[in-house]
Structures are given as structure tokens and as C-alpha cells.
Design a protein around this motif. Structure first.
Motif, PDB file in Angstrom:
ATOM      1  N   GLN A  29      14.316  -7.833  52.202  1.00 62.36           N
ATOM      2  CA  GLN A  29      13.806  -6.671  51.485  1.00 62.36           C
ATOM      3  C   GLN A  29      14.825  -5.542  51.593  1.00 62.36           C
ATOM      4  OE1 GLN A  29      10.263  -4.570  52.860  1.00 62.36           O
ATOM      5  NE2 GLN A  29       9.750  -4.040  50.736  1.00 62.36           N
ATOM      6  N   GLU A  85      16.022  -5.825  55.299  1.00 63.43           N
ATOM      7  CA  GLU A  85      15.312  -6.356  56.465  1.00 63.43           C
ATOM      8  C   GLU A  85      15.016  -7.827  56.210  1.00 63.43           C
ATOM      9  OE1 GLU A  85      11.569  -4.491  57.564  1.00 63.43           O
ATOM     10  OE2 GLU A  85      11.373  -5.793  59.324  1.00 63.43           O
ATOM     11  N   LEU A  98      10.448 -13.242  57.614  1.00 63.79           N
ATOM     12  CA  LEU A  98      10.249 -14.686  57.657  1.00 63.79           C
ATOM     13  C   LEU A  98       9.136 -15.105  56.704  1.00 63.79           C
ATOM     14  CD1 LEU A  98      11.319 -17.149  59.168  1.00 63.79           C
ATOM     15  CD2 LEU A  98       9.669 -16.657  60.991  1.00 63.79           C
ATOM     16  N   ARG A  99       9.384 -16.184  55.983  1.00 71.83           N
ATOM     17  CA  ARG A  99       8.357 -16.744  55.099  1.00 71.83           C
ATOM     18  C   ARG A  99       8.140 -18.203  55.456  1.00 71.83           C
ATOM     19  NH1 ARG A  99       7.312 -12.381  54.777  1.00 71.83           N
ATOM     20  NH2 ARG A  99       7.181 -10.961  52.999  1.00 71.83           N
ATOM     21  N   ASN A 137      13.761  -8.696  62.916  1.00 69.41           N
ATOM     22  CA  ASN A 137      12.688  -8.341  63.850  1.00 69.41           C
ATOM     23  C   ASN A 137      12.773  -9.182  65.114  1.00 69.41           C
ATOM     24  OD1 ASN A 137      10.773  -6.466  62.264  1.00 69.41           O
ATOM     25  ND2 ASN A 137      11.162  -8.143  60.829  1.00 69.41           N
ATOM     26  N   ASP A 148      10.636  -0.156  65.421  1.00 71.05           N
ATOM     27  CA  ASP A 148       9.807  -0.521  64.268  1.00 71.05           C
ATOM     28  C   ASP A 148       8.389   0.012  64.453  1.00 71.05           C
ATOM     29  OD1 ASP A 148       9.150  -1.729  61.884  1.00 71.05           O
ATOM     30  OD2 ASP A 148       9.404  -3.780  62.608  1.00 71.05           O
ATOM     31  N   ASP A 149       7.694   0.176  63.327  1.00 73.45           N
ATOM     32  CA  ASP A 149       6.275   0.572  63.331  1.00 73.45           C
ATOM     33  C   ASP A 149       6.053   1.837  64.135  1.00 73.45           C
ATOM     34  OD1 ASP A 149       6.066  -1.802  61.996  1.00 73.45           O
ATOM     35  OD2 ASP A 149       5.061  -2.890  63.596  1.00 73.45           O
ATOM     36  N   ARG A 198       4.349   2.073  57.726  1.00 75.87           N
ATOM     37  CA  ARG A 198       3.762   2.158  56.386  1.00 75.87           C
ATOM     38  C   ARG A 198       2.424   2.881  56.374  1.00 75.87           C
ATOM     39  NH1 ARG A 198       0.704  -1.894  53.748  1.00 75.87           N
ATOM     40  NH2 ARG A 198       1.125  -3.404  55.376  1.00 75.87           N
ATOM     41  N   GLU A 223       8.911   3.122  55.860  1.00 76.77           N
ATOM     42  CA  GLU A 223       8.468   1.796  55.422  1.00 76.77           C
ATOM     43  C   GLU A 223       7.368   1.904  54.376  1.00 76.77           C
ATOM     44  OE1 GLU A 223       8.610  -1.390  58.877  1.00 76.77           O
ATOM     45  OE2 GLU A 223       7.034   0.057  59.255  1.00 76.77           O
ATOM     46  N   GLY A 224       7.308   0.939  53.489  1.00 78.08           N
ATOM     47  CA  GLY A 224       6.167   0.827  52.578  1.00 78.08           C
ATOM     48  C   GLY A 224       6.102   1.898  51.504  1.00 78.08           C
ATOM     49  N   GLU A 244       5.848   3.015  48.002  1.00 75.66           N
ATOM     50  CA  GLU A 244       5.374   2.330  46.789  1.00 75.66           C
ATOM     51  C   GLU A 244       5.391   3.209  45.542  1.00 75.66           C
ATOM     52  OE1 GLU A 244       1.561   0.566  47.502  1.00 75.66           O
ATOM     53  OE2 GLU A 244       2.346  -0.853  48.989  1.00 75.66           O
ATOM     54  N   TYR A 255       8.007  -1.466  48.065  1.00 78.83           N
ATOM     55  CA  TYR A 255       7.884  -2.153  46.785  1.00 78.83           C
ATOM     56  C   TYR A 255       8.453  -1.331  45.636  1.00 78.83           C
ATOM     57  CZ  TYR A 255       4.631  -5.339  49.202  1.00 78.83           C
ATOM     58  OH  TYR A 255       4.056  -6.244  50.055  1.00 78.83           O
TER      59      TYR A 255
HETATM   60  P1  C2E Z   1       7.454  -5.239  59.726  1.00 79.51           P
HETATM   61  O1  C2E Z   1       8.650  -5.626  60.519  1.00 79.51           O
HETATM   62  O2  C2E Z   1       6.933  -3.863  59.908  1.00 79.51           O
HETATM   63  O3  C2E Z   1       7.864  -5.522  58.209  1.00 79.51           O
HETATM   64  C1  C2E Z   1       7.444  -4.744  57.121  1.00 79.51           C
HETATM   65  C2  C2E Z   1       6.287  -5.392  56.402  1.00 79.51           C
HETATM   66  O4  C2E Z   1       5.836  -4.516  55.376  1.00 79.51           O
HETATM   67  C3  C2E Z   1       6.629  -6.703  55.691  1.00 79.51           C
HETATM   68  O5  C2E Z   1       5.469  -7.531  55.743  1.00 79.51           O
HETATM   69  C4  C2E Z   1       6.892  -6.245  54.264  1.00 79.51           C
HETATM   70  O6  C2E Z   1       6.740  -7.278  53.310  1.00 79.51           O
HETATM   71  C5  C2E Z   1       5.832  -5.198  54.134  1.00 79.51           C
HETATM   72  N1  C2E Z   1       6.141  -4.219  53.093  1.00 79.51           N
HETATM   73  C6  C2E Z   1       7.345  -3.695  52.779  1.00 79.51           C
HETATM   74  N2  C2E Z   1       7.258  -2.783  51.803  1.00 79.51           N
HETATM   75  C7  C2E Z   1       5.948  -2.705  51.480  1.00 79.51           C
HETATM   76  C8  C2E Z   1       5.218  -1.922  50.512  1.00 79.51           C
HETATM   77  O7  C2E Z   1       5.763  -1.114  49.779  1.00 79.51           O
HETATM   78  N3  C2E Z   1       3.870  -2.122  50.476  1.00 79.51           N
HETATM   79  C9  C2E Z   1       3.239  -3.021  51.286  1.00 79.51           C
HETATM   80  N4  C2E Z   1       1.919  -3.158  51.161  1.00 79.51           N
HETATM   81  N5  C2E Z   1       3.892  -3.763  52.203  1.00 79.51           N
HETATM   82  C10 C2E Z   1       5.237  -3.610  52.299  1.00 79.51           C
HETATM   83  P2  C2E Z   1       5.567  -9.079  56.115  1.00 79.51           P
HETATM   84  O8  C2E Z   1       6.807  -9.671  55.535  1.00 79.51           O
HETATM   85  O9  C2E Z   1       4.241  -9.677  55.762  1.00 79.51           O
HETATM   86  O10 C2E Z   1       5.745  -9.069  57.675  1.00 79.51           O
HETATM   87  C11 C2E Z   1       4.731  -8.566  58.516  1.00 79.51           C
HETATM   88  C12 C2E Z   1       5.226  -8.429  59.937  1.00 79.51           C
HETATM   89  O11 C2E Z   1       5.510  -9.723  60.484  1.00 79.51           O
HETATM   90  C13 C2E Z   1       6.520  -7.644  60.070  1.00 79.51           C
HETATM   91  O12 C2E Z   1       6.239  -6.263  60.024  1.00 79.51           O
HETATM   92  C14 C2E Z   1       7.001  -8.120  61.417  1.00 79.51           C
HETATM   93  O13 C2E Z   1       6.330  -7.444  62.446  1.00 79.51           O
HETATM   94  C15 C2E Z   1       6.543  -9.564  61.430  1.00 79.51           C
HETATM   95  N6  C2E Z   1       7.691 -10.434  61.079  1.00 79.51           N
HETATM   96  C16 C2E Z   1       8.160 -10.819  59.866  1.00 79.51           C
HETATM   97  N7  C2E Z   1       9.245 -11.611  59.989  1.00 79.51           N
HETATM   98  C17 C2E Z   1       9.491 -11.715  61.329  1.00 79.51           C
HETATM   99  C18 C2E Z   1      10.482 -12.400  62.122  1.00 79.51           C
HETATM  100  O14 C2E Z   1      11.435 -13.049  61.626  1.00 79.51           O
HETATM  101  N8  C2E Z   1      10.368 -12.286  63.490  1.00 79.51           N
HETATM  102  C19 C2E Z   1       9.373 -11.543  64.076  1.00 79.51           C
HETATM  103  N9  C2E Z   1       9.339 -11.484  65.422  1.00 79.51           N
HETATM  104  N10 C2E Z   1       8.449 -10.886  63.369  1.00 79.51           N
HETATM  105  C20 C2E Z   1       8.496 -10.967  62.006  1.00 79.51           C
END
Ligand code: C2E
Ligand code: MG
Ligand code: MG
Ligand code: MG
Length: 284
Positions: A45, A59, A62-63, A118, A180-181, A204, A237-238, A240, A259
């Protein structure tokens, strides 16, 4: 109780086992399969400079697409991976893939772009992180400053003194570091000052109602001010909407992700996305 015997095989369920445990075991089992069979994929992203919208990096997110379960959200599988410990090999895979991508970008002349990855609390508090990062950097021949490591506020605050030392060692090697966060966990401003970090990522949750919720607006503005006074960069973050972007620009934020600019996308698509951005827009 279920007894787990190593990699991906669990033995039996008992009737009293609740649905959550069942789901946990199911996901854990399928994740081991995915890790061995390339069922995981890195999405990227874009992160943009707030003033200009110029892409400065991405950033890594992972999917996971499972043949039977379909697409599984990180919010569902990361906590399971974290709890079971499989986040360590999984996180290691993510780091390796990310470094390989950085090396590829370097060959293609994209060395100005940074990738943020992350780190889970377990990866961060384990004893092998530094050695493993050194190994991967040497293997892929990347410049550590191209890689940003994101740790959550909660993970950082588990053992602040250990965190302080590790962050310092990572910083010495040249890695970029982000919290983060930010704003969602317990944090102490005093520690923020002690941690050798580069960036704060405003969660976000504070950004989404920025136009309508005066408290969130105040918190975001104050966080930007605080970060700047500590010499840190802020990523929101986030993002929109145009209005949120405008608010953040107005408050002198530095960078954004959301987004409005780009959704997470496969690495190949991201490469295209960058290429299009770099070219002048043709007349219609
Ligand atoms: P995060 O690190 O805070 O990542 C940001 C999340 O916000 C991502 O969700 C992203 O898709 C989402 N996001 C970004 N922009 C927007 C927006 O404008 N609107 C909305 N509604 N959402 C947005 P995602 O990809 O579902 O990941 C969720 C969490 O899962 C991540 O939060 C992170 O904590 C964790 N994660 C994802 N990939 C990895 C990884 O490879 N390793 C680890 N340890 N954690 C991961
Ligand atoms: Mg993150
Ligand atoms: Mg975040
Ligand atoms: Mg988050």
C-alpha cells in the motif's frame, strides 16, 4: 483438550472445545500448509508525501488466499499466528520476501522507495531478530535504510527498556523505525523520547472522524505537534477523503496512507502504479 504435535497436525477435538478454539486450530493448520505451498502473498500500500501526493514508499501487508476458506483477513489470522508462535516463521518469510523485492527495485533504479514491514510482538521480543536481519541484508545486498520496521505501541511498551536497547541497535544498523497504531495503546511520552524511532503512524481510528469529531481533531493535531517537537515524522493511516487529506495538510502532517491514494495491491501492480505516476499524464 487438543494436543498439538508440531507442524500442522493437531490430534483431536473434544466436544467442550468452543468454536473459537476450533477456528484457531483450523486456521493454524491451514496456515502451515499455506506457508509451505506459497499461499501467502505480499500486498503493498502506497505511502505518499502529504503536500504533493508523491509516492515515497509502501507498507507491506500480508494476504492469504486459502483454497477452501477463501481470502482470510489479517485481522483474523495474524492473532492466531501470533498466539501459536507461527508468526515467527511467517514473519521471517515476509522479511525475506520484502528484502528480495527491495533488491529487485534497486536493480530497476527504484532505490528511493522505502518498504515498511510489520513486526509482531513475538518477532520483536525474540532473541533472533537482529542476527536474522543482518543475514537477510547480507544475502540480498540491500541498504538497511530502505527498510522500515513497524512495531505497535503495545509491543514496544511490553518491556520498554528492552525495546529501547533493541531500537538503538536497529538504528545503528541504519534501519528506519516506526511506531504503528499510535494512540491505541498505553504509551508514555517519556518513552517516546527515549526510543530511537523515525516515525509515528497515527491510527486510522483517529483519522476517520477527523472532520466531525473535535476530540479526534485535537488529538491528531497535538500528535503531529508532539512528533515534530521530538524530531519525528508523522504518517496518518486510513486517509479516505479529500477533507481528511486537507485537514492533515493544514496541520503540517508529513505523510499519509489510505484508500484515497491507493489500496493495498500485489507487488507487480504496485510497480505499474509507480510507473504511471512517474510519467506525465497524457492529454485526453
Ligand atoms: P496495520 O499495520 O495498521 O495496517 C494498516 C491496515 O489498514 C491494513 O489492513 C490496511 O489495508 C488498512 N487500511 C489502509 N488504508 C485504509 C483506509 O483508507 N481505510 C480502511 N478502512 N483501511 C485502510 P490489513 O491489511 O487488513 O492489515 C491489518 C493488520 O494486520 C495490520 O494493521 C497489521 O497489524 C497486521 N498485519 C498485516 N500484515 C502483517 C505482517 O506481514 N506481519 C504482521 N506481524 N502483521 C501484519
Ligand atoms: Mg502497519
Ligand atoms: Mg497501523
Ligand atoms: Mg492497525
Amino acid at each position: 483438550a487438543a494436543k498439538r504435535e508440531g507442524r500442522g497436525n493437531f490430534q483431536f477435538f473434544s466436544p467442550e472445545m468452543n468454536a473459537a478454539t476450533h477456528e484457531h486450530l483450523l486456521l493454524e493448520n491451514r496456515m502451515w500448509g499455506a506457508l509451505n505451498a506459497e499461499g501467502f502473498e505480499l500486498y503493498l500500500q502506497a505511502q505518499v508525501e502529504l503536500d504533493t501526493g508523491r509516492v515515497i514508499g509502501a507498507e507491506v501487508l500480508l494476504r492469504w488466499h486459502d483454497q477452501e476458506l477463501g481470502s482470510v483477513e489479517p485481522s483474523r489470522f495474524i492473532p492466531v499466528a501470533e498466539e501459536s508462535g507461527m508468526i515467527v516463521p511467517l514473519g521471517d518469510w515476509v522479511l525475506g520476501q520484502t528484502m528480495a523485492l527491495l533488491a529487485q527495485w534497486q536493480r530497476e533504479g527504484l532505490e528511493d522507495l522505502r518498504l515498511a514491514v510489520n513486526l509482531s510482538a513475538r518477532q520483536f521480543s525474540g532473541s533472533t531478530l537482529l542476527a536474522r536481519l543482518d543475514e537477510l541484508v547480507a544475502q540480498h545486498g540491500i541498504d538497511p535504510s530502505q527498510l522500515e520496521l513497524e512495531i505497535t505501541e503495545t509491543a514496544a511498551m511490553r518491556d520498554p527498556e528492552a525495546t529501547r536497547q533493541l531500537l538503538r541497535q536497529l538504528r545503528t544498523r541504519g534501519f528506519k523505525l516506526a511506531i504503528d497504531d499510535f494512540g491505541t495503546g498505553y504509551s508514555s511520552l517519556a518513552y517516546l523520547k527515549l526510543f530511537a524511532i523515525d516515525r509515528i503512524k497515527i491510527d486510522r481510528g483517529f483519522v476517520q472522524d477527523i472532520e466531525h469529531n473535535p476530540n479526534d481533531a485535537v488529538i491528531v493535531a497535538a500528535t503531529i505537534g508532539l512528533a515534530h517537537s521530538l524530531g519525528l515524522t508523522v504518517v496518518a493511516e486510513g486517509v479516505e477523503t479529500e477533507a481528511q487529506w486537507g485537514f492533515l495538510r493544514d496541520k503540517q502532517g508529513d505523510e499519509a496512507q489510505g484508500y484515497l491514494f491507493a489500496r493495498p495491491m500485489p507487488a507487480r501492480e504496485f510497480r505499474e502504479f509507480i510507473r504511471r505516476q512517474a510519467q506525465p499524464v497524457p492529454d485526453a
